[in-house]
Design a protein around this motif. Structure first.
Motif, PDB file in Angstrom:
ATOM      1  N   CYS A  61       0.677  -1.166   0.089  1.00  0.00           N
ATOM      2  CA  CYS A  61       0.201  -0.101   0.151  1.00  0.00           C
ATOM      3  C   CYS A  61       0.940   1.344   0.021  1.00  0.00           C
ATOM      4  CB  CYS A  61      -0.805   0.020   1.183  1.00  0.00           C
ATOM      5  SG  CYS A  61      -2.051  -1.473   1.444  1.00  0.00           S
ATOM      6  N   GLU A  81      -5.565  12.878   1.077  1.00  0.00           N
ATOM      7  CA  GLU A  81      -6.298  12.312  -0.128  1.00  0.00           C
ATOM      8  C   GLU A  81      -4.940  12.492  -1.296  1.00  0.00           C
ATOM      9  OE1 GLU A  81     -10.701  13.398  -0.076  1.00  0.00           O
ATOM     10  OE2 GLU A  81      -9.653  14.748  -0.205  1.00  0.00           O
ATOM     11  N   ASN A 121      -6.335  12.544  -8.460  1.00  0.00           N
ATOM     12  CA  ASN A 121      -6.395  11.755  -9.683  1.00  0.00           C
ATOM     13  C   ASN A 121      -6.413  12.731 -10.992  1.00  0.00           C
ATOM     14  OD1 ASN A 121      -7.647  10.529 -12.247  1.00  0.00           O
ATOM     15  ND2 ASN A 121      -7.830   8.706 -10.795  1.00  0.00           N
ATOM     16  N   SER A 152      -9.100  11.544  -3.369  1.00  0.00           N
ATOM     17  CA  SER A 152      -9.809  10.304  -2.751  1.00  0.00           C
ATOM     18  C   SER A 152      -8.669   9.761  -1.811  1.00  0.00           C
ATOM     19  CB  SER A 152     -10.377   9.279  -3.705  1.00  0.00           C
ATOM     20  OG  SER A 152      -9.373   8.843  -4.746  1.00  0.00           O
ATOM     21  N   ASN A 153      -9.079   8.827  -0.881  1.00  0.00           N
ATOM     22  CA  ASN A 153      -8.340   7.738  -0.437  1.00  0.00           C
ATOM     23  C   ASN A 153      -9.076   6.451  -0.064  1.00  0.00           C
ATOM     24  OD1 ASN A 153      -9.900   7.879   2.401  1.00  0.00           O
ATOM     25  ND2 ASN A 153      -8.771  10.110   2.534  1.00  0.00           N
ATOM     26  N   ASP A 154      -8.455   5.433   0.304  1.00  0.00           N
ATOM     27  CA  ASP A 154      -9.288   4.312   0.445  1.00  0.00           C
ATOM     28  C   ASP A 154      -9.574   4.331   2.086  1.00  0.00           C
ATOM     29  OD1 ASP A 154      -9.023   3.526  -1.941  1.00  0.00           O
ATOM     30  OD2 ASP A 154      -7.326   2.235  -1.684  1.00  0.00           O
ATOM     31  N   LYS A 180      -3.996   4.173  -0.749  1.00  0.00           N
ATOM     32  CA  LYS A 180      -4.234   3.512  -2.133  1.00  0.00           C
ATOM     33  C   LYS A 180      -3.441   2.295  -2.184  1.00  0.00           C
ATOM     34  CE  LYS A 180      -7.205   6.230  -4.087  1.00  0.00           C
ATOM     35  NZ  LYS A 180      -8.585   5.994  -4.463  1.00  0.00           N
ATOM     36  N   TYR A 181      -3.939   1.313  -2.844  1.00  0.00           N
ATOM     37  CA  TYR A 181      -3.081   0.374  -2.982  1.00  0.00           C
ATOM     38  C   TYR A 181      -1.943   0.598  -3.894  1.00  0.00           C
ATOM     39  CZ  TYR A 181      -6.519  -2.776  -1.054  1.00  0.00           C
ATOM     40  OH  TYR A 181      -7.310  -3.595  -0.169  1.00  0.00           O
ATOM     41  N   GLU A 198      -2.346   0.319  -7.689  1.00  0.00           N
ATOM     42  CA  GLU A 198      -3.330   0.975  -8.285  1.00  0.00           C
ATOM     43  C   GLU A 198      -2.579   2.694  -8.592  1.00  0.00           C
ATOM     44  OE1 GLU A 198      -7.698   2.818  -7.286  1.00  0.00           O
ATOM     45  OE2 GLU A 198      -6.630   1.723  -5.834  1.00  0.00           O
ATOM     46  N   VAL A 199      -1.738   2.955  -7.548  1.00  0.00           N
ATOM     47  CA  VAL A 199      -1.273   4.064  -7.860  1.00  0.00           C
ATOM     48  C   VAL A 199       0.139   4.051  -8.912  1.00  0.00           C
ATOM     49  CG1 VAL A 199       0.589   5.668  -6.680  1.00  0.00           C
ATOM     50  CG2 VAL A 199      -1.380   4.780  -5.387  1.00  0.00           C
ATOM     51  N   GLU A 233      -4.612   4.502 -14.210  1.00  0.00           N
ATOM     52  CA  GLU A 233      -5.630   4.933 -12.877  1.00  0.00           C
ATOM     53  C   GLU A 233      -5.405   6.257 -12.853  1.00  0.00           C
ATOM     54  OE1 GLU A 233      -7.831   2.773 -11.241  1.00  0.00           O
ATOM     55  OE2 GLU A 233      -7.070   1.173 -12.326  1.00  0.00           O
ATOM     56  N   TYR A 258      -3.221   8.353 -11.026  1.00  0.00           N
ATOM     57  CA  TYR A 258      -2.743   8.886  -9.808  1.00  0.00           C
ATOM     58  C   TYR A 258      -1.358   9.251  -9.845  1.00  0.00           C
ATOM     59  CZ  TYR A 258      -6.827   6.931  -7.728  1.00  0.00           C
ATOM     60  OH  TYR A 258      -8.179   6.420  -7.233  1.00  0.00           O
TER      61      TYR A 258
END
Length: 536
Positions: free
Chosen positions: A426, A453, A456, A463-465, A492-493, A496-497, A502, A504
């Motif tokens: 993460c 956050e 994007n 955003s954040n998880d 974020k994972y 994904e980053v 995506e 980010y």
């Protein structure tokens, strides 16, 4: 400590010219005598004290040393690294002597030394033989208290108080400023061209300048309306426009002349204007007289003009003036945020803070206004960009930190790291409070409403998880004894980053937005009860 300076000027309301002269002395004095008081010279423990000379932190230490089986009193002089600078130099001539309570002194040891990051220390192991120290001590009937005195003459000083440039700060405004658009309509019922190209005389603060009537009507909606042949010169406007001399609503001659030169077609003149005061007044003139052609390049110029320690008050003062003009409020607010953020980052160096206070031509009351912003809760988020890649984080323990910044008279920084959480790699993000690191332990700070956050770049959202440490607790206690960091174990994972699809990561960088409130602070002193170190 920068915190003591901010407290002195804000909480103690020390806003007189004498206070400014004190900071000028700390910044400018090149001949200073500093000293280390030793209450009992027979006590062989190392003693240390520190002073400011030419805006540098000097430490003087005394210790007992043994060289070739002979005891000596040794003295060490050390210059601490200034913050933000790794290429500073300071050449000084030093005279060392030991003085007893009866004002009797030892022979003087003289030397010249060029201090720099690689050579911060000058150690004199054989400053004075211990037998001579004891003889000087016993020669005084007033006890064994003595002072190691160092007379310092600064010959040359470079790279002191280096500041962080704005592009290196890492704080960015994501939303672009709304620029003014040309609102003229082709069917306004007014002539687009003026056959009678009269030469009009405009006056600003007793300075008279001339400009073509057709140019003025073409570029300014205000003058187009009032100089139109269809305009009835009556009522409140009769005195202003019925004569050949038109008074401009401004008292800044440079701004007034620059606007006219630009309207005449010499657009290069804008490149030569680098004063926030002049540019701000030009924007105000453009707003008042509806000169839309110049408003856009002016807004861009103000947005991009670098802020430095020397022009910080210009920028801050201009932002205050623009915020009271309805059409300039967004530009003023943006410039105010830039000014405050610049101070938040640069004033973590007390050298920069002293330079700012000593060199500014503004009265102390005005200087205090921006320092008070460091104590108040600001309504804008802080943003920081980090360069990341899979090669940047080869293992899980590597972290990156933002530059330190000031919020409500405490020092903070943001950390991002790659770490496993629930067996998944993460992107973690934490807020660290540096507290009051100098001289003091046991401080405590209560915060609430922490939100971090990631941006994007594809859809323009944050955003954040939500995997937050103590997420169900609104108030976090940060202190020296337990924990000085709070944040997210997973914002974020990692995969994904790192996936460019995506959105980010852009140009190898991610952007983090931070918001939180400081509820209460304890243990931060308003001043330090430091014992007198000098008797001379």
């Amino acid at each position: 400590s920068w915190q003591i300076i901010v407290n002195l000027l804000t909480k103690k309301k020390a806003r007189c010219d004498l206070t400014k002269r004190i900071f000028q002395s700390l910044n400018d004095d090149t001949d200073v005598t500093i000293g280390l008081r030793i209450e009992d010279i027979k006590n062989t423990e190392t003693k240390t004290t520190q002073h400011i000379v030419k805006n540098m932190q000097w430490k003087i230490s005394a210790f007992k040393s043994k060289v070739s089986w002979t005891d000596y009193l040794g003295v060490e002089l050390r210059v601490e690294n200034p913050r933000f600078s790794d290429s500073w130099t300071c050449t000084a001539q030093v005279e060392l002597k030991l003085v007893n309570a009866a004002n009797e002194a030892s022979p003087i040891l003289k030397f010249e030394r060029k201090f720099c990051e690689e050579y911060q220390t000058k150690r004199c192991h054989k400053f004075l033989s211990w037998d001579n120290v004891m003889a000087l001590c016993n020669g005084s009937n007033q006890g064994s208290s003595m002072v190691v005195e160092a007379k310092i003459h600064i010959k040359d000083c470079k790279g002191i108080g280096a500041e962080i440039e704005e592009q290196d700060i890492g704080w960015f405004s994501q939303e672009p400023l709304v620029t003014v658009t040309d609102t003229r309509h082709p069917n306004q019922g007014m002539p687009e061209k003026v056959a009678d190209d009269t030469y009009l005389l405009l006056v600003c603060d007793n300075k008279i300048e001339g400009i073509s009537k057709s140019i003025l009507m073409e570029e300014s909606l205000y003058f187009k309306s009032r100089l139109s042949e269809e305009w009835d010169f009556s009522g409140s406007h009769e005195q202003q426009f019925s004569s050949e001399l038109i008074k401009i609503q401004s008292n800044n001659i440079e701004a007034f002349q620059t606007v006219l030169i630009y309207l005449k077609g010499y657009h290069e003149i804008l490149e030569a204007r680098n004063s926030f005061i002049v540019l701000g007044e030009m924007l105000r003139i453009c707003d008042y007289y509806q000169i839309t052609k110049l408003s856009n390049p002016l807004t861009k110029k103000i947005q991009e003009l670098p802020i430095t320690v020397s022009n910080l008050m210009e920028a801050f003062s201009t932002s205050q003036n623009l915020m009271v003009v309805p059409g300039c409020q967004k530009v003023g607010r943006f410039l105010q945020e830039r000014s405050i953020i610049f101070a938040m980052v640069n004033f973590t160096s007390w050298q920069n803070l002293i330079s700012f206070l000593a060199a500014s031509n503004y009265p102390m009351e005005s200087l205090v206004e921006i320092l008070e912003c460091l104590l108040e809760e600001q309504d804008f988020d802080l943003r920081c960009k980090f360069s990341i890649s899979n090669t940047t984080y080869p293992d899980e323990s590597l972290s990156q930190f933002s530059l330190n910044f000031i919020k409500q008279n405490l020092e903070w920084k943001i950390e991002v790291k790659k770490e496993k959480y629930d067996d998944e790699e993460c992107l973690q993000c934490f807020l660290h409070c540096q507290g009051f690191q100098q001289y003091l332990d046991g401080w405590k700070c209560l915060t609430e409403g922490l939100n971090m956050e990631v941006y994007n770049y594809c859809d323009g959202t944050w955003s954040n998880d939500g995997a937050q440490e103590d997420a169900d607790v609104d108030i976090d206690i940060l202190n020296e004894d337990t924990s000085s960091a709070i944040g997210y174990f997973r914002i974020k994972y990692w995969d994904e980053v790192m996936d460019p699809n995506e959105g980010y990561i852009k140009d190898g960088r991610i952007e983090i937005k931070l918001s939180f409130k400081v509820v209460e602070v304890e243990g931060i002193p308003e001043c330090l009860g430091v014992q007198e170190q000098m008797i001379r």
